[in-house]
Design an enzyme around this catalytic site. Structure first.
Site, short mmCIF file in Angstrom:
data_model
loop_
_atom_site.label_atom_id
_atom_site.label_comp_id
_atom_site.label_asym_id
_atom_site.label_seq_id
_atom_site.Cartn_x
_atom_site.Cartn_y
_atom_site.Cartn_z
N LYS A 149 -14.16 26.77 14.55
CA LYS A 149 -14.82 27.65 14.17
C LYS A 149 -14.56 28.64 14.08
CE LYS A 149 -19.70 28.61 15.14
NZ LYS A 149 -21.06 28.10 16.15
N HIS A 290 -1.25 -7.58 -9.79
CA HIS A 290 -2.51 -6.79 -9.88
C HIS A 290 -3.64 -7.15 -9.03
CE1 HIS A 290 -0.85 -4.60 -13.64
NE2 HIS A 290 -1.17 -5.56 -14.34
#
Length: 538
Positions: A149, A290
Site C-alpha cells: 500500500k 482438440h
C-alpha cells in the site's frame, strides 16, 4: 465511504537504508543479505531468518529489539506492532506522519523482503487439519499488504526471483529504487496475498464441504507465459493452483518446445481420461485431439493398448497428444514415435524410453510422478460475461453406479465389460457424445454435435474409415457396444447405432420417451443398460 487521499506526490527514487527480512523460503537469502549489507543497509529480521543471517556472519537486528517486545505464542505474535507497521506505512512527506514517527521513535523501513508460511505446500501434501491451519501466515501478509500500500516509499519483494532485479535497480540508482519499480513490486505483492488467501478459503470450502460459499476466490502462480492463447491474437498465461493434483501443472518436461495454450488444454484432457483406468488392473492409452479422444484403449501392455487406440482414428491421431496410465516403456515409445505426436504425458518413463523419445527433439515428454484421482472432488471454473461459473469436477464413476438392465436381453460378460469402458470414455467426450467400443478399445467416437443422431452417424463414419485404413471389409463398429453421455430423447439415435452394428448400449436414461427407446432396442435385439448418471461435457 472511501478514505480521502492526501495530495502528496510520491518521490521517484527512495534510497534503501533499512530493510526488514522475514522469509519462510530462504532461497538466495544470504546472498541478498550480504549485498544489502555491503551497501550499508541496516538489516532487521525475525526468528529463523535472523538466525540464518547471523550465522552467515552478518550484522542483523532482531525485530523484538525494535518493538521492545519478545516474540510470543510460538512466534505467532512478533511483527504485529506499531514500530514495524508504522515504519512500513508512514508517509514520509506528511508532517503528521513524521511527527508521529519522531514522537514514538519509529524508524522508516524502506525495503521489505517477505515470503509466507508454506500453506500451499502443506495443503498439497494433504497435511492434517491442525497442521494446515498452523501454516496460515498472519503477520507476513499484514506486512506485505502494508508495504505494498505504501509503495510510494517502500519496496516490497515477495519472491526470491526478484532479488536480482532489486539489486540491479539499486546498482543503477545509487542504492535507490524507482517509483515505477516499486509499483510493479506492489502489484505482484497484492497478487501474492490474493492467491494465498484464495488457497486458504478454497481449502476451507473443500474441507467443510461447502458447495457454494458466499465469496469465492481463485489464485495461482505463473508457471509459463504462452506465446499466445487459442489463436495468435489472444494473449495467455498458465498458472499452477497449488493443489498438487498430478497433471500438466506438476509435470516435469524433459524435452521439446514450450507447451502452447492448446497443448496444455489437450494434454490435461488426455491425462484426466487415462486416470479413469487403474494402472494396477490394466494398461490404458488415450490419444487426444482438440480435447476430444480420437482413440482410447486398454490392454495387457501399453503397446497393445496404443495400437488399439491408434486404429480407431489414425488420421486424427496425427499431431495429437498421447497419455498413458503407466510408466512409458521402450516398446510403446518405439510405436508412438512412428506417428507425428505433439506431447506424451505419463506418470514416469524408463531410461530406454527417454532415449528413444530424445531422438525426436520437438516431441514434448511430460512426467507427472503419479495419476490424478478421478473420484476426487475439486473446483472447475469457467468465466462468463461479468462472472464465474464454478462446479465440482465430474467425479462420477461407473464403478460406483447401480446399473440396470432395462431390455429383454441382458448384455453378455464381454459386452458389459465394453459398456463400462465406453461409458468411462464418454465422460471425457464433448457432448453430445457417442462412443463405440469393441474388445476394450474405441472403434468410433462422435463428439460435440448439436444432435445426438449426428454424433452417432459421425462415429459410425469414422469407424468405417478406420476399417478401410486397416484394410478390413466391414466397419469396426460391427459387433461393438455404444455409450451415450446423456439419454436418447428419441429412438432415432439408438437406431443409428443399430445401423452401425452395435449390439448393446449404455446410457443414463431419464427421457420422457425411455419406453419408446427401450422398445426399439427390444425390437432389434439390443441389450440396454441405464446408469442413472449423465456426463455432459461442454
Amino acid at each position: 465511504m472511501a478514505v480521502a487521499a492526501k495530495a502528496i506526490t510520491p518521490p521517484d527514487r527512495v534510497t534503501i537504508r533499512r530493510a526488514l527480512l522475514s522469509v519462510s523460503d530462504k532461497t538466495g537469502l544470504i546472498d541478498l543479505a550480504k549485498a544489502l549489507s555491503e551497501r550499508g543497509v541496516e538489516l532487521l529480521s525475525t526468528g529463523g531468518t535472523a538466525k540464518a543471517i547471523r550465522e552467515a556472519g552478518l550484522a542483523v537486528k532482531d525485530v523484538s529489539d525494535v518493538t521492545g517486545f519478545p516474540e510470543i505464542m510460538d512466534g505467532r505474535v512478533k511483527t504485529l506492532h506499531p514500530n514495524v507497521h508504522g515504519g512500513l506505512l508512514a508517509i514520509r512527506d506528511d508532517a503528521d506522519h513524521r511527527g508521529a514517527m519522531d514522537e514514538h521513535g519509529i524508524g522508516a523501513i524502506d525495503l521489505a523482503i517477505i515470503n509466507l508460511y508454506p500453506f500451499e505446500e502443506v495443503r498439497a501434501a494433504g497435511g492434517e487439519y491442525r497442521l494446515t491451519v498452523e501454516n496460515i501466515d498472519i503477520g507476513g501478509p499484514a506486512m506485505v499488504r502494508a508495504s505494498a500500500k505504501n509503495h510510494a516509499y517502500v519496496s516490497i519483494v515477495v519472491d526470491p526471483s526478484d532479488y536480482a532485479p532489486l539489486l540491479a535497480q539499486m546498482a543503477e540508482n545509487d542504492g535507490a529504487t524507482t517509483y515505477a519499480f516499486r509499483q510493479r513490486l506492489a502489484g505482484k505483492a497484492f497478487a501474492r496475498t490474493a492467491a494465498y488467501d484464495a488457497a486458504i478459503s478454497g481449502w476451507f470450502a473443500e474441507t467443510l464441504e461447502v458447495d457454494a460459499p458466499d465469496y469465492r476466490a481463485f489464485g495461482g502462480k505463473l508457471a509459463a507465459v504462452m506465446r499466445y492463447g487459442e489463436n495468435p491474437h489472444q494473449s495467455a498465461g498458465f498458472y499452477a493452483d497449488g493443489t498438487g493434483r498430478p497433471g500438466v501443472a506438476t509435470a516435469t518436461q524433459l524435452q521439446g518446445k514450450t507447451l502452447s495454450y492448446n497443448n496444455i488444454n489437450d494434454t490435461d484432457a488426455a491425462f484426466e481420461l487415462v486416470a479413469e483406468f487403474e494402472p494396477e488392473t490394466t494398461a490404458a492409452v488415450a490419444i487426444i485431439k482438440h480435447a476430444n479422444p480420437c482413440g482410447v484403449a486398454e490392454g495387457e501392455t501399453l503397446v497393445d493398448a496404443y495400437r488399439k487406440a491408434l486404429r480407431c482414428d489414425p488420421v486424427s491421431a496425427f499431431g495429437g497428444i498421447v497419455a498413458l496410465n503407466r510408466a512409458l516403456d521402450a516398446e510403446v515409445a518405439e510405436e508412438i514415435v512412428k506417428v507425428f505426436t505433439e506431447v506424451i504425458i505419463a506418470p514416469d518413463a524408463s531410461e530406454d524410453a527417454k532415449a528413444i523419445i530424445a531422438a525426436k527433439k520437438n516431441l514434448r515428454l511430460l512426467l507427472t510422478g503419479g495419476l490424478p484421482d478421478a473420484a476426487a472432488r475439486g473446483a472447475m471454473v469457467k468465466s462468463v460475461g461479468g462472472g464465474l461459473l464454478v462446479q465440482d469436477r465430474d467425479f462420477g464413476r461407473i464403478d460406483d453406479l447401480d446399473l440396470k438392465v432395462v431390455t429383454k436381453r441382458a448384455p453378455s460378460e464381454q459386452e458389459m465389460a465394453d459398456l463400462r469402458f465406453a461409458f468411462r470414455v464418454a465422460k471425457h467426450v464433448k457432448s453430445n457424445a457417442i462412443v463405440y467400443v469393441k474388445d476394450g478399445a474405441t472403434v468410433g467416437v462422435g463428439a460435440g454435435q448439436m444432435s445426438r443422431v449426428d454424433s452417432a452417424r459421425i462415429a459410425a463414419r469414422k469407424s468405417a474409415d478406420a476399417a478401410e485404413a486397416a484394410g478390413l471389409s466391414e466397419p469396426l463398429s460391427k459387433g461393438s457396444v455404444v455409450a451415450s453421455d446423456a439419454f436418447f430423447p428419441f429412438a432415432d439415435g439408438l437406431l443409428s447405432a443399430v445401423e452401425a452394428g452395435a449390439t448393446a448400449v449404455i446410457q443414463p436414461g431419464g427421457s420422457m420417451r425411455d419406453d419408446e427407446v427401450i422398445a426399439a432396442a427390444d425390437e432389434n435385439g439390443i441389450a440396454m443398460v441405464m446408469t442413472g448418471m449423465r456426463h455432459f461435457r461442454h
